[in-house]
Design an enzyme around this catalytic site. Structure first.
Site, mmCIF file in Angstrom:
data_model
loop_
_atom_site.group_PDB
_atom_site.id
_atom_site.type_symbol
_atom_site.label_atom_id
_atom_site.label_comp_id
_atom_site.label_asym_id
_atom_site.label_seq_id
_atom_site.Cartn_x
_atom_site.Cartn_y
_atom_site.Cartn_z
ATOM 1 N N ASP A 46 0.807 -1.158 0.063
ATOM 2 C CA ASP A 46 0.116 0.066 -0.005
ATOM 3 C C ASP A 46 0.735 1.200 0.116
ATOM 4 O OD1 ASP A 46 0.908 -0.254 2.558
ATOM 5 O OD2 ASP A 46 -1.047 0.195 3.535
ATOM 6 N N LYS A 115 -0.922 -9.729 2.781
ATOM 7 C CA LYS A 115 -0.153 -9.233 3.809
ATOM 8 C C LYS A 115 -1.131 -8.181 4.664
ATOM 9 C CE LYS A 115 3.179 -5.968 3.686
ATOM 10 N NZ LYS A 115 2.684 -4.977 4.751
ATOM 11 N N GLU A 117 -1.170 -5.746 8.544
ATOM 12 C CA GLU A 117 -0.280 -5.173 9.334
ATOM 13 C C GLU A 117 -0.877 -5.423 10.730
ATOM 14 O OE1 GLU A 117 0.440 -1.036 8.923
ATOM 15 O OE2 GLU A 117 1.466 -1.345 6.831
ATOM 16 N N GLU A 184 9.411 -4.845 10.084
ATOM 17 C CA GLU A 184 9.817 -3.645 9.704
ATOM 18 C C GLU A 184 10.748 -2.874 10.893
ATOM 19 O OE1 GLU A 184 7.074 -1.526 7.165
ATOM 20 O OE2 GLU A 184 8.508 0.445 7.064
#
Ligand code: KIV
Length: 282
Positions: A46, A115, A117, A184
């Site tokens: 995104d 995916k 988050e 991340e």
């Protein structure tokens, strides 16, 4: 042409210590170049909102935008494992919403995986999507969609208190059924622990050595000019190449250097025939 990889390849690669190289792509040419280069997998992140649509964050990105870019990437990389990134508010409301939107990535854009988050707070979403027969990757650490709660785009897990929370999140993501986890912007000491602790592949973007590395194409190719995170290695400066090419083109047009005889389609009949034609219209 290399055979398209499956989750079995990614599990084997973790077991055998073979690194996975992957990158984001958002359109047909970028995906095609990544596949031609032999990339192991592609993420239609995104981050497309910031890299190619010009938004200030990933928050405004819609399902329609993601699906459209995923379709273009699939056309460009038909033989690569491609992951569709679920945008903000496409899975936050309920497990049902998450399953429905994950399904759209597979049905409409032919993605191999989605995916999303978050750690413990999205564990039920990961389980619901997995129970519906789809493949899910988790993503913890710096999670851009909740960067407001994190106080900005900041590295995570640098103290014991926040590292403990991330370890619990990582275990919850694996337990919920994710086939892989992306870390991340977390310190390499924590990434190494998680890579060894988890059975599933653990990938890194700004998290040091892991089972594989992801970079955003806009950062590594020098396409995104707003800022460059510390963890990026820039392999090209495409912005500079494009700006210089545009400048040269402008100069050529204005000085009559372009087009030349090489850039036109010549007539097939004689010039006399054409002169007669022009006379008819005088
Ligand atoms: O959208 C994206 O590209 C991502 C990366 C930042 C991991 O989710």
């Amino acid at each position: 042409m290399a055979k398209k990889k499956s989750i079995l390849d990614f599990y084997r690669m973790k077991k055998e210590g073979e690194q996975v190289a992957w990158v984001t792509a958002y359109d047909f040419p970028m995906a095609s170049f990544a596949e031609q280069a032999g990339m192991d997998m592609i993420l239609v992140g995104d981050s497309l909102g910031m890299v190619v649509l010009g938004y200030n964050s990933t928050i405004p990105v819609t399902m329609e935008e993601c699906i459209s870019h995923c379709k273009a990437v699939r056309r460009g990389a038909p033989n690569t494992w491609v992951i569709g990134d679920m945008p903000f508010m496409s899975y936050q409301k309920s497990d049902e919403q998450a399953v429905e939107n994950a399904g759209r990535f597979l049905k409409e854009a032919d993605m191999d995986c989605v995916k999303l988050e978050g750690g413990r707070r999205v564990a039920s979403r990961i389980k619901a999507i997995t129970d519906a027969g789809m493949v899910v990757m988790g993503h913890i650490g710096l999670t851009p969609q909740s960067s407001g709660q994190l106080g900005g785009f900041k590295a995570q897990g640098r103290d014991v208190k926040s590292a403990r929370e991330l370890i619990k999140d990582a275990l919850a993501v694996q337990e919920a059924g994710a086939y892989a986890l992306l870390l991340e912007a977390v310190p390499p000491e924590l990434s190494k622990f998680l890579q060894q602790k988890l059975d599933i592949p653990v990938y890194s973007i700004g998290a040091g050595p892991c089972d594989g590395q992801l970079l955003i194409c806009g950062d590594m190719l020098g396409l995104f000019q707003a800022f460059t995170p510390k963890f990026v290695k820039q392999y090209a400066n495409v912005a500079e190449i494009e700006i210089n090419a545009f400048k040269e083109y402008i100069n050529d047009v204005k000085t009559g250097k372009f087009p030349t005889d090489d850039h036109v389609y010549h007539i097939k009949d004689s010039m006399e025939d054409f002169e007669r034609l022009f006379k008819e219209f005088e």
